[in-house]
Design an enzyme around this catalytic site. Structure first.
Site, mmCIF file in Angstrom:
data_model
loop_
_atom_site.group_PDB
_atom_site.id
_atom_site.type_symbol
_atom_site.label_atom_id
_atom_site.label_comp_id
_atom_site.label_asym_id
_atom_site.label_seq_id
_atom_site.Cartn_x
_atom_site.Cartn_y
_atom_site.Cartn_z
ATOM 1 N N SER A 91 0.858 -1.196 0.000
ATOM 2 C CA SER A 91 0.000 0.000 0.000
ATOM 3 C C SER A 91 0.888 1.238 0.000
ATOM 4 O O SER A 91 2.025 1.190 0.507
ATOM 5 C CB SER A 91 -0.862 0.013 1.268
ATOM 6 O OG SER A 91 -1.477 1.276 1.441
ATOM 7 N N TYR A 150 -1.363 -0.295 10.252
ATOM 8 C CA TYR A 150 -1.499 -0.972 8.947
ATOM 9 C C TYR A 150 -0.349 -0.553 8.032
ATOM 10 O O TYR A 150 0.286 -1.394 7.379
ATOM 11 C CB TYR A 150 -2.856 -0.581 8.359
ATOM 12 C CG TYR A 150 -3.064 -0.896 6.897
ATOM 13 C CD1 TYR A 150 -3.481 -2.152 6.487
ATOM 14 C CD2 TYR A 150 -2.905 0.095 5.917
ATOM 15 C CE1 TYR A 150 -3.702 -2.432 5.142
ATOM 16 C CE2 TYR A 150 -3.130 -0.171 4.575
ATOM 17 C CZ TYR A 150 -3.529 -1.436 4.190
ATOM 18 O OH TYR A 150 -3.751 -1.702 2.866
#
Ligand SMILES: NC(=O)c1ccc[n+]([C@@H]2O[C@H](COP(=O)([O-])OP(=O)(O)OC[C@H]3O[C@@H](n4cnc5c(N)ncnc54)[C@H](OP(=O)(O)O)[C@@H]3O)[C@@H](O)[C@H]2O)c1
Length: 254
Positions: free
Chosen positions: A146, A159
């Site tokens: 990501s 995350y």
């Protein structure tokens, strides 16, 4: 129709919807056979039926299981080899993000779980694929990271740290597993899926405005990149993390 993955066998984890399902569809379109996984059996079977209905030559096998569970990982890899005779492509797409907000308030059990599913499970899948096929015959692996693993986000910090670890793992593995196995990662910006709903659905126009491309991503944007990275066209690319983010990380403060 592209046929560059004809006869190849792929495993895509977390593929009952969103990016994983689009990846499975793109690999099928290019001729591969595909094993898809997800935790909930019913939506997974529905996804498999949708993928079969696309009418491509490759076969689709659905196997329910949690990527965080070692037995599920071994079963999924084993199924690819027993059903299709090989596992040439592995897409570690499963990723979770159960917590938002300040790290000082973060529940550490939740943080552990994020790292377990987003990082440890990805390595576990790679170990299984290595033992079962790739160690001897080679293969191509893509880890779905990501942009949050490249630049701090604030809101999804734990995350993001897990995706940074996944990006680093990608480089280490490319070094250790070459020349037979290529290992790359992709780093998407916000892609319109259930997972990212909280990041854009309240005001999509506003969320999209910060992107140079003036729109959010769709799963197919990521799927096409992954299909390229696992194909022979990317034969000299390994250890790389490719942004697919509509230019997001080219913006920011000076
Ligand atoms: N969407 C974005 O904006 C975005 C941006 C950057 C990176 N990513 C990454 O892209 C990947 C896919 O995200 P997405 O947006 O496509 O998510 P999504 O639409 O929510 O789909 C997630 C898929 O993974 C499955 N899954 C979730 N936890 C699992 C587990 N522990 N074991 C096995 N399967 C599991 C889900 O099915 P079940 O619930 O039935 O298990 C579902 O099939 C993730 O790694 C995510 O971090 C997404």
């Amino acid at each position: 129709m592209s046929t560059d993955l004809l006869g190849k066998s792929a495993l895509v984890s977390g593929a009952s919807r969103g990016i994983g399902k689009a990846v499975a569809a793109e690999l099928l379109r290019r001729g591969a056979n595909v094993v898809i996984t997800a935790r909930k059996p019913e939506p997974l079977e529905e996804a498999a039926a949708e993928l079969r209905a696309l009418g491509h030559q490759g076969e689709v096998v659905a196997l329910a299981g949690n990527s965080g569970d070692p037995d599920s990982r071994a079963a999924a890899v084993g199924r690819a080899v027993s059903e299709f005779g090989s596992i040439d492509i592995l897409v570690n797409n499963t990723g979770i993000n159960p917590i938002y907000g300040a790290l000082m308030d973060a529940d550490l059990d939740a943080v552990r779980k994020i790292f377990d599913v987003n990082v440890v499970a990805a390595l576990g899948y790679i170990q299984e694929a290595y033992k079962a096929w790739m160690g001897e015959h080679g293969g191509a692996i893509v880890n779905v990271a990501s942009v949050a693993g490249i630049r701090s986000s604030g809101v999804i910090a734990a995350y993001g740290a897990s995706k940074a670890a996944l990006i680093h793992l990608t480089g280490e593995l490319a070094w250790q597993l070459g020349p037979k196995i290529r290992v790359n990662a992709v780093a998407p910006g916000v892609v319109k899926t259930k997972f990212a709903d909280a990041l854009y659905s309240a005001d999509e126009e506003r969320a999209a405005a910060v992107y140079p491309m003036k729109r959010l991503g769709v799963p197919e944007d990521v799927a096409r990149l992954i299909a390229f990275l696992v194909s022979d066209e990317a034969a000299w690319i390994t250890g790389e993390t490719v942004r697919v983010d509509g230019g997001l990380l080219s913006t920011g403060g000076i």
